[in-house]
Design a protein around this motif. Structure first.
Motif, PDB file in Angstrom:
ATOM      1  N   THR A  34      -2.960  12.168  -9.437  1.00  0.00           N
ATOM      2  CA  THR A  34      -1.851  13.045  -9.061  1.00  0.00           C
ATOM      3  C   THR A  34      -1.977  14.355  -9.821  1.00  0.00           C
ATOM      4  O   THR A  34      -2.814  14.496 -10.715  1.00  0.00           O
ATOM      5  N   PRO A  45      -5.327   2.415   3.712  1.00  0.00           N
ATOM      6  CA  PRO A  45      -4.859   3.566   2.938  1.00  0.00           C
ATOM      7  C   PRO A  45      -3.708   3.187   1.993  1.00  0.00           C
ATOM      8  O   PRO A  45      -2.811   2.425   2.356  1.00  0.00           O
ATOM      9  N   ILE A  46      -3.774   3.714   0.788  1.00  0.00           N
ATOM     10  CA  ILE A  46      -2.742   3.511  -0.233  1.00  0.00           C
ATOM     11  C   ILE A  46      -2.030   4.838  -0.412  1.00  0.00           C
ATOM     12  O   ILE A  46      -2.664   5.881  -0.614  1.00  0.00           O
ATOM     13  N   THR A  47      -0.711   4.821  -0.315  1.00  0.00           N
ATOM     14  CA  THR A  47       0.106   6.004  -0.578  1.00  0.00           C
ATOM     15  C   THR A  47       0.821   5.754  -1.894  1.00  0.00           C
ATOM     16  O   THR A  47       1.613   4.820  -2.011  1.00  0.00           O
ATOM     17  N   THR A  64      -8.032   5.364  -0.339  1.00  0.00           N
ATOM     18  CA  THR A  64      -8.370   4.008   0.097  1.00  0.00           C
ATOM     19  C   THR A  64      -9.381   3.423  -0.879  1.00  0.00           C
ATOM     20  O   THR A  64     -10.312   4.117  -1.302  1.00  0.00           O
ATOM     21  N   THR A  72       2.723  12.925  -4.362  1.00  0.00           N
ATOM     22  CA  THR A  72       2.252  11.801  -3.558  1.00  0.00           C
ATOM     23  C   THR A  72       0.797  12.035  -3.189  1.00  0.00           C
ATOM     24  O   THR A  72       0.441  13.134  -2.751  1.00  0.00           O
ATOM     25  N   ILE A  73      -0.013  10.995  -3.380  1.00  0.00           N
ATOM     26  CA  ILE A  73      -1.428  11.059  -3.024  1.00  0.00           C
ATOM     27  C   ILE A  73      -1.751   9.899  -2.089  1.00  0.00           C
ATOM     28  O   ILE A  73      -1.034   8.901  -2.062  1.00  0.00           O
ATOM     29  N   GLU A  74      -2.820  10.057  -1.312  1.00  0.00           N
ATOM     30  CA  GLU A  74      -3.264   8.982  -0.428  1.00  0.00           C
ATOM     31  C   GLU A  74      -4.759   8.784  -0.625  1.00  0.00           C
ATOM     32  O   GLU A  74      -5.516   9.753  -0.691  1.00  0.00           O
ATOM     33  N   THR A 132       3.138   7.434  -4.992  1.00  0.00           N
ATOM     34  CA  THR A 132       4.003   8.526  -5.442  1.00  0.00           C
ATOM     35  C   THR A 132       4.313   8.328  -6.912  1.00  0.00           C
ATOM     36  O   THR A 132       4.768   7.260  -7.317  1.00  0.00           O
ATOM     37  N   ASN A 179       0.816  -1.201   0.000  1.00  0.00           N
ATOM     38  CA  ASN A 179       0.000   0.000   0.000  1.00  0.00           C
ATOM     39  C   ASN A 179       0.852   1.255   0.000  1.00  0.00           C
ATOM     40  O   ASN A 179       0.339   2.356   0.158  1.00  0.00           O
ATOM     41  N   VAL A 180       2.149   1.093  -0.174  1.00  0.00           N
ATOM     42  CA  VAL A 180       3.062   2.213  -0.420  1.00  0.00           C
ATOM     43  C   VAL A 180       3.669   1.945  -1.789  1.00  0.00           C
ATOM     44  O   VAL A 180       4.474   1.031  -1.956  1.00  0.00           O
TER      45      VAL A 180
END
Length: 172
Positions: free
Chosen positions: A131, A74-76, A145, A141-143, A78, A50-51
């Protein structure tokens, strides 16, 4: 034998020695096939994470066409534009679409959305996350779910890029 011929023969022998490294020589009576010891990443699934970091370059390519993440967390993500060309000429973004969205129809509307960095306001309900539009050397970088398991298309909406810059986010 003159000096030029001797040097050419030595160079040829060196070339042959270098190009045969990593391979098993096969004789006409040997029943096995040639073995090349080099390895490849093709066919290997990316790990579930998820990163996520994904790169876009000046050749209109993402460095991967498949991303994997876990549902409900949550997914981060970039996006890094690793090229050098400014966004006006080679801009990249990453837009994740809802399942079932017509990618071609979405992309055709995005081309006309220059004022909003090629994110069509009329299609907001089709977008999970996106993005910013980036130029060479920039990153965003966006976050977000995604609760529902599934396969979600992603693409770059800069004009002309969708044909080469797209892939899937598989949520497990």
């Amino acid at each position: 034998m003159n000096k030029k011929v001797r040097i050419s023969i030595v160079m040829l022998m060196g070339f042959l020695a270098i190009t045969s490294c990593g391979k098993k020589e096969v004789s006409a009576t040997d029943e096995t096939t040639e073995i090349n010891t080099t390895t490849s990443d093709e066919g290997v699934k990316p790990a579930v994470s998820n990163v996520i970091v994904i790169e876009g370059n000046d050749q209109m390519q993402f460095n991967t066409t498949e991303l994997r993440a876990q549902a409900g967390k949550p997914i981060t993500l970039t996006l890094k534009h690793v090229g050098k060309i400014p966004k006006e000429a080679m801009g990249h973004n990453l837009v994740i679409l809802q399942e079932g969205t017509d990618e071609a129809a979405f992309a055709s509307k995005a081309i006309a959305a220059r004022d909003t960095d090629y994110i069509p306001a009329s299609e907001k309900s089709s977008i999970i996350a996106h993005t910013k539009l980036l130029g060479g050397g920039e990153e965003d970088t966006i976050e977000f779910t995604i609760d529902k398991k599934g396969t979600y298309n992603f693409l770059c909406t800069f004009p002309g890029h969708v044909s080469m810059m797209k892939g899937v986010l598989i949520v497990e």
